[in-house]
Design a protein around this motif. Structure first.
Motif, PDB file in Angstrom:
ATOM      1  N   ALA A  66       0.824  -1.210   0.000  1.00  0.00           N
ATOM      2  CA  ALA A  66       0.000   0.000   0.000  1.00  0.00           C
ATOM      3  C   ALA A  66       0.859   1.262   0.000  1.00  0.00           C
ATOM      4  O   ALA A  66       0.477   2.290  -0.563  1.00  0.00           O
ATOM      5  CB  ALA A  66      -0.935  -0.003   1.209  1.00  0.00           C
ATOM      6  N   LEU A  67       2.026   1.180   0.625  1.00  0.00           N
ATOM      7  CA  LEU A  67       2.924   2.334   0.657  1.00  0.00           C
ATOM      8  C   LEU A  67       3.495   2.644  -0.727  1.00  0.00           C
ATOM      9  O   LEU A  67       3.940   3.767  -0.985  1.00  0.00           O
ATOM     10  CB  LEU A  67       4.072   2.076   1.636  1.00  0.00           C
ATOM     11  CG  LEU A  67       3.676   1.917   3.106  1.00  0.00           C
ATOM     12  CD1 LEU A  67       4.895   1.571   3.946  1.00  0.00           C
ATOM     13  CD2 LEU A  67       3.008   3.189   3.622  1.00  0.00           C
ATOM     14  N   LEU A  68       3.474   1.629  -1.617  1.00  0.00           N
ATOM     15  CA  LEU A  68       4.000   1.812  -2.968  1.00  0.00           C
ATOM     16  C   LEU A  68       2.906   2.136  -3.977  1.00  0.00           C
ATOM     17  O   LEU A  68       3.204   2.456  -5.126  1.00  0.00           O
ATOM     18  CB  LEU A  68       4.724   0.533  -3.422  1.00  0.00           C
ATOM     19  CG  LEU A  68       5.852   0.036  -2.523  1.00  0.00           C
ATOM     20  CD1 LEU A  68       6.368  -1.309  -3.034  1.00  0.00           C
ATOM     21  CD2 LEU A  68       6.983   1.052  -2.460  1.00  0.00           C
ATOM     22  N   ALA A  69       1.643   2.033  -3.541  1.00  0.00           N
ATOM     23  CA  ALA A  69       0.521   2.227  -4.460  1.00  0.00           C
ATOM     24  C   ALA A  69       0.412   3.687  -4.882  1.00  0.00           C
ATOM     25  O   ALA A  69       0.764   4.595  -4.125  1.00  0.00           O
ATOM     26  CB  ALA A  69      -0.782   1.782  -3.802  1.00  0.00           C
ATOM     27  N   PRO A  70      -0.093   3.937  -6.111  1.00  0.00           N
ATOM     28  CA  PRO A  70      -0.271   5.316  -6.571  1.00  0.00           C
ATOM     29  C   PRO A  70      -1.163   6.105  -5.623  1.00  0.00           C
ATOM     30  O   PRO A  70      -2.190   5.612  -5.163  1.00  0.00           O
ATOM     31  CB  PRO A  70      -0.961   5.134  -7.935  1.00  0.00           C
ATOM     32  CG  PRO A  70      -0.550   3.774  -8.382  1.00  0.00           C
ATOM     33  CD  PRO A  70      -0.476   2.950  -7.127  1.00  0.00           C
TER      34      PRO A  70
END
Length: 251
Positions: free
Chosen positions: A243-247
């Motif tokens: 989730a921390l890498l999600a747009p």
């Protein structure tokens, strides 16, 4: 309400609308010309689009154009339309008014929501496996695990993805629960998009194998606390990291 505005659906949940990517499909590959039934031709289209999603050739939010599917896969418009409609029903694609179809999006809230549902359903499946005194359900799960180990020995991203999805399908099949298998296509769609994004952003087959091995070891103990911990590490912790890498996520 202005009907020209579309509702944006992310993987697993609807949210407020924004426009999708207009990037078309890569038409460099074509399906073999072999006699096939309508069902086989439709499934060939579904499999081809799923493969492109898994390999990162089609990204979350990207628009899917029926005419390009027809041309690149050498199928009729009715076949392409049936395949795309099937993928929309299963959650791979999102239908937008006046905009057509696009691949479901990845957003932090959706990732965590899907993870919570997966933990709940996996917990139910594992409980039913362990409740089988004959050991037959556990044998099915062990067979699924052996297939996973064999497939993950290589480095092919498509094989790794398919092994991951098939292992989790194996858990649900081992539970011998009719309802779980009825809803599996929807869960598979969510997993395919999330796992494809996971592989694209942080490819680490060794990590994936270790997490799944820990889950299998926990299931073998039959201890609900150990199983829940392993599921949380496997599913919830992974979703939180992704989730921390999600747009659109906070830096």
């Amino acid at each position: 309400m202005d009907s020209s505005k579309s509702t944006k659906n992310t993987v697993g949940r609807p949210t407020a609308g924004t426009s999708a990517s207009q990037a078309p499909l890569d038409s460099s590959s074509s399906a073999a010309r072999t006699p096939a039934s309508n069902t086989e031709r439709r499934q060939r289209v579904v499999d081809a689009i799923k493969r492109r999603i898994i390999l990162g050739e089609i990204r979350p939010g990207q628009r899917i154009i029926e005419a390009e599917i027809t041309s690149s896969l050498d199928v009729s418009r009715p076949t392409a339309r049936e395949a795309l409609n099937q993928m929309a029903r299963d959650g791979f694609l999102i239908q937008e008014a006046y905009r057509g179809l696009r691949v479901a999006d990845i957003e932090a809230d959706s990732l965590l929501e899907i993870a919570r549902v997966r933990v709940a359903l996996d917990t139910e499946a594992i409980s039913e496996i362990l409740a089988d005194q004959s050991g037959q359900r556990m044998a099915v799960l062990e067979a699924a695990w052996r297939k996973f180990e064999k497939a993950t020995a290589g480095s092919d991203p498509l094989a790794l993805h398919e092994a991951h999805v098939e292992f989790h399908r194996g858990i649900w099949e081992a539970a011998d629960n009719y309802l779980l298998m009825r809803i599996w296509p929807v869960m598979e769609a969510q997993m395919t998009i999330v796992l494809a994004y996971d592989q694209f952003t942080r490819t680490n087959p060794a990590r994936a194998h270790a997490i799944h091995a820990a889950l299998v070891r926990a299931i073998r103990t039959g201890d609900p606390a150990q199983i829940r911990t392993a599921l949380d590490v496997h599913t919830m912790d992974s979703a939180q990291e992704l989730a921390l890498l999600a747009p659109g996520s906070a830096e």
